[in-house]
Design an enzyme around this catalytic site. Structure first.
Site, PDB file in Angstrom:
ATOM      1  N   THR A 194       0.833  -1.208   0.000  1.00  0.00           N
ATOM      2  CA  THR A 194       0.000   0.000   0.000  1.00  0.00           C
ATOM      3  C   THR A 194       0.868   1.257   0.000  1.00  0.00           C
ATOM      4  O   THR A 194       0.379   2.346  -0.279  1.00  0.00           O
ATOM      5  CB  THR A 194      -0.920   0.049   1.237  1.00  0.00           C
ATOM      6  N   ALA A 202       1.801  -8.480   8.336  1.00  0.00           N
ATOM      7  CA  ALA A 202       2.122  -9.051   9.646  1.00  0.00           C
ATOM      8  C   ALA A 202       0.891  -9.505  10.430  1.00  0.00           C
ATOM      9  O   ALA A 202       0.997 -10.292  11.359  1.00  0.00           O
ATOM     10  CB  ALA A 202       2.932  -8.056  10.473  1.00  0.00           C
ATOM     11  N   GLU A 203      -0.288  -9.027  10.065  1.00  0.00           N
ATOM     12  CA  GLU A 203      -1.501  -9.489  10.765  1.00  0.00           C
ATOM     13  C   GLU A 203      -1.866 -10.913  10.345  1.00  0.00           C
ATOM     14  O   GLU A 203      -2.574 -11.621  11.045  1.00  0.00           O
ATOM     15  CB  GLU A 203      -2.677  -8.564  10.456  1.00  0.00           C
ATOM     16  N   ASP A 217       1.065  -4.768  18.463  1.00  0.00           N
ATOM     17  CA  ASP A 217       0.970  -4.187  17.111  1.00  0.00           C
ATOM     18  C   ASP A 217       1.507  -2.760  17.098  1.00  0.00           C
ATOM     19  O   ASP A 217       1.012  -1.906  16.384  1.00  0.00           O
ATOM     20  CB  ASP A 217      -0.485  -4.243  16.586  1.00  0.00           C
ATOM     21  N   LYS A 257       3.380   4.226  16.670  1.00  0.00           N
ATOM     22  CA  LYS A 257       2.105   3.923  17.317  1.00  0.00           C
ATOM     23  C   LYS A 257       2.174   3.942  18.837  1.00  0.00           C
ATOM     24  O   LYS A 257       1.191   4.221  19.503  1.00  0.00           O
ATOM     25  CB  LYS A 257       1.652   2.525  16.882  1.00  0.00           C
ATOM     26  N   CYS A 266     -17.028 -10.848   8.229  1.00  0.00           N
ATOM     27  CA  CYS A 266     -17.550  -9.808   7.329  1.00  0.00           C
ATOM     28  C   CYS A 266     -17.277  -8.383   7.807  1.00  0.00           C
ATOM     29  O   CYS A 266     -17.198  -7.453   7.004  1.00  0.00           O
ATOM     30  CB  CYS A 266     -19.068  -9.951   7.163  1.00  0.00           C
ATOM     31  N   CYS A 302     -14.693  -5.399   6.578  1.00  0.00           N
ATOM     32  CA  CYS A 302     -14.937  -4.585   5.381  1.00  0.00           C
ATOM     33  C   CYS A 302     -16.316  -3.939   5.373  1.00  0.00           C
ATOM     34  O   CYS A 302     -16.482  -2.843   4.859  1.00  0.00           O
ATOM     35  CB  CYS A 302     -14.788  -5.436   4.122  1.00  0.00           C
ATOM     36  N   HIS A 303     -17.319  -4.639   5.919  1.00  0.00           N
ATOM     37  CA  HIS A 303     -18.688  -4.138   5.788  1.00  0.00           C
ATOM     38  C   HIS A 303     -19.166  -3.335   6.994  1.00  0.00           C
ATOM     39  O   HIS A 303     -20.301  -2.866   6.999  1.00  0.00           O
ATOM     40  CB  HIS A 303     -19.645  -5.288   5.491  1.00  0.00           C
TER      41      HIS A 303
HETATM   42 CA    CA Z   1       0.044  -4.126  12.113  1.00  0.00          CA
END
Ligand code: CA
Length: 714
Positions: A195, A212-213, A334, A361, A641, A644-645
């Site tokens: 990305t 990595a997830e 994370d 983060k 779902c 994304c939804h």
């Molecule tokens: Ca991550």
């Protein structure tokens, strides 16, 4: 637990998983032809090196190699910014997240949109010159943890480089948009995605990846900018020692790992930030989180796990490590250090220092000497509860113990969203301030997954989702408070003073996700908001001096450039990304189009915000209201779902709202979910993961929500 509470929790959880031909009308044809010849070899290495001196163009992701996103242009000032109006707009034909930084060279804007497509526009009027679609197989969209976004291209010697979401690095002819070469930078059988924007340094194109997830081993690769041949690869984490180490850096790193980390992959994927100091011939890269997240499950709870969550200085010639600084040893949350890196020359304690800065983060703002890697300062820029500070001698965080969760839940600040994510920050040398888009007070319920095993090809976090859904949440104030600035609102623009090590001014926002920043010599800072407003503040005091409503949430950072003696301001406005898919729309718009806006002094001040699409009329569809069936349906939705939804099946506006689907879509749901009927639209085939019965329960649950919508409002 109410649905709303649950949704907010899940929102917090998921959002953190966290990326010529036709010519201008006012240009004679002869000039256009000669310009095209010049453009063929530009920008060259010398031009890129000097990009900071010339504020007229925006040649590389962060404006120049230092990536301070500072423009020396002064035509637009705090005094006349109110005279900005629209010069032109360009509709991207996309309804998903726009995170990109457009580049500008020789009067042409190059930008990207979701699914990694690239477009070139005449910067004078927004007319399209060419469009390139890499024809990504949309059935792989599920591999992208955080939407199929793209953050931009790189330019070098007449070529445009883009990283495609499917792991290809592609070189295009800048004049025509025709593909010159491509290289597959990842194993297509593994869940890798790109990305981030490539960077060109020293004749090489650099690109990393995400993943990595889901289970990955991260790396940064340098390719020859002309041919695409691999020059070197920096592996972030070691592989299986039995296979031999790629280099001594990996052997050293392996001593900081335990167990069989290579089975899931270890992680560390450098999915965003890369900066370069041409004088030191050093590339700096920020590395990602551990895979899986849980340190206990990844490395038996032992070792720092180099080079996760680190700022790593690499020799540009061979990609070998010069020094590293690990912001979060033994990452457990994370806490990527993939957030933007920035180079500056500061005077600290009376001494001139070449520094590198980052707000990863984990909530601390770091300043390091970029020649030696020595830590100069580290201070919380948001409320933080996993560590009480950073010991400047050892460079290590002072952990509170609150963060080392077991199978029991521990609430930790910040959560996986981070207190700052990919949204670029900017630095203004006149004010000495760094303008940092932050998320505040994101406590998150971490607990270790019981009976974790590696599940190839899907999510591998090692934390317990089910427990998170079930726990009753208390108000934020009842959790262990952290150190650092106390949380007042979910989001804030922080003007951080890296010398005094404190905020000079703060603008509080009632929403969490806001855009990257741009600062200019006109004493200005520009930032878009999740509420669709584009704002200008004075750089020294943070006074709001300009605000326009674009109608669609803004995540991307604005850029500025000068053409034909006029200074322009451009920004991509399009809502999506992880938060945009899972969370609600802050503008209330459903599927608003993503648009590139360009402003100029004296432009059209009648700014018409983007309007979303009307929601379809609802018709009654019968469903099974058995409570067990509905509970099963909700569970299936949450697991497969929701990412994304949207939480609670409420669309954030970027993707279709399933509650409003046509009756025929419900009739076809088994084919869509289990047999890949809509893979061409980006809907994955979940045949391997869900049963017919589960799809039926899902359908009934969605229909129950639809029926709720149809009840008369009180
Ligand atoms: Ca991550």
């Amino acid at each position: 637990m109410t649905t709303t509470t649950k949704s907010v929790l899940l929102l917090a959880m998921i959002s953190g998983l966290m990326q010529l031909g036709a010519c201008s009308q006012d240009k004679p044809a002869a000039t256009a032809a000669s310009t095209a010849v010049t453009a063929a070899a530009m920008p060259d290495a010398a031009t890129l090196k000097a990009a900071a001196d010339d504020g007229k163009e925006w040649l590389t992701y962060g404006h120049d190699y230092a990536e301070t996103r500072f423009s020396p242009l002064t035509q637009i000032t705090a005094d006349n910014v109110k005279e900005l109006g629209v010069a032109w707009t360009f509709d991207t034909d996309s309804f998903r997240g726009l995170e990109g930084t457009p580049l500008i060279h020789d009067g042409i804007i190059y930008a990207t949109r979701p699914w990694s497509s690239v477009f070139a526009l005449d910067a004078r009027n927004g007319k399209k010159l060419w469009d390139f679609d890499p024809q990504v197989d949309k059935s792989i969209g599920w591999k992208a943890c955080c939407d199929v976004v793209n953050r931009g291209v790189a330019l070098f010697e007449g070529k445009v480089y883009v990283g495609a979401i499917d792991g290809r690095l592609i070189a295009l002819d800048a004049k025509t948009g025709k593909q010159l070469w491509q290289v597959q930078t990842t194993d297509p059988m593994r869940p890798y995605t790109i990305t981030g924007a490539p960077r060109v340094v020293d004749g090489k194109v650099l690109i990393g990846q995400g993943g990595a997830e889901l289970g990955s081993r991260g790396y940064l690769t340098a390719y020859d900018a002309n041919t695409g041949a691999q020059v070197w690869r920096f592996w972030v984490v070691p592989g299986n020692p039995a296979d031999g180490f790629e280099n001594p850096d990996m052997e050293k790193a392996a001593a900081t790992w335990s167990g069989k980390w290579w089975e899931v992959g270890g992680g560390g994927d450098p999915w965003d930030t890369i900066v370069y100091d041409p004088t030191l011939r050093t590339v700096y890269v920020g590395t990602g989180n551990g895979s899986p997240w849980s340190h206990q499950l990844r490395s038996e709870g032992k070792g720092d796990n180099l080079y996760l969550s680190s700022i790593v200085a690499l020799n540009v010639d061979d990609g070998r490590i010069k020094w590293h600084y690990q912001t979060t040893p033994a990452d457990n949350w994370d806490y990527t250090a993939t957030q933007p890196l920035m180079l500056a020359d500061l005077t600290m304690n009376g001494l001139p220092r070449k520094v590198i800065m980052q707000a990863p983060k984990n909530g601390f703002f770091y300043v390091l000497d970029r020649e030696t890697g020595k830590l100069l300062s580290a201070d919380p820029y948001a409320e933080v509860s996993w560590a009480s500070g950073v010991d400047l001698e050892s460079g290590r965080p002072i952990e509170t113990g609150n963060g080392r969760y077991t199978t029991a839940i521990s609430m930790v600040m910040p959560g996986p969203t981070g207190a700052h994510n990919w949204h670029p920050m900017s630095y203004n040398p006149a004010t000495g301030l760094v303008y940092l888009p932050t998320m505040q007070g994101t406590s998150f319920p971490y607990s270790q997954e019981k009976g974790f095993t590696h599940k190839p090809g899907t999510w591998n976090l090692g934390i317990n989702h089910d427990a998170m859904v079930g726990i009753p949440l208390k108000p934020q104030s009842e959790y262990k408070p952290g150190t650092g600035p106390k949380t007042r609102t979910p989001g804030a623009l922080v003007a951080w003073d890296p010398i005094k090590r404190e905020p000079r001014w703060v603008v509080d926002y009632p929403f969490a996700i806001d855009g990257g920043t741009l600062s200019t010599a006109g004493n200005l800072v520009f930032q878009g908001g999740a509420d669709g407003k584009l704002r200008g503040f004075t750089a020294d005091k943070g006074e709001l001096v300009w605000e326009v409503d674009l109608g669609v949430g803004i995540m991307a950072p604005p850029i500025t450039f000068e053409l034909d003696g006029k200074q322009y301001l451009s920004v991509l406005a399009g809502w999506g990304g992880s938060s945009g898919l899972i969370g609600p729309s802050n503008t209330g718009q459903y599927k608003p189009i993503g648009r590139l806006w360009t402003f100029v002094i004296g432009g059209d001040k009648n700014i018409v915000p983007v309007k979303g699409q009307p929601l379809p009329e609802l018709t009654t569809i019968a469903f099974d209201s058995n409570k067990k069936v509905l509970a099963q349906g909700e569970n299936v939705y949450t697991k497969h779902c929701m990412l994304c939804h949207g939480a609670g099946a409420v669309s954030g506006g970027a993707l279709v709202d399933l509650r409003y689907a046509a009756p025929a879509t419900y009739d076809n749901i088994l084919n869509i979910v289990r047999h890949g009927a809509y893979t061409g639209l980006g809907m994955p085939n979940l045949g391997e993961w869900v049963t017919d019965d589960e799809v039926n329960a899902l359908k009934n649950w969605l229909l129950s929500l639809r029926a709720d919508l149809m009840k008369p409002k009180k």
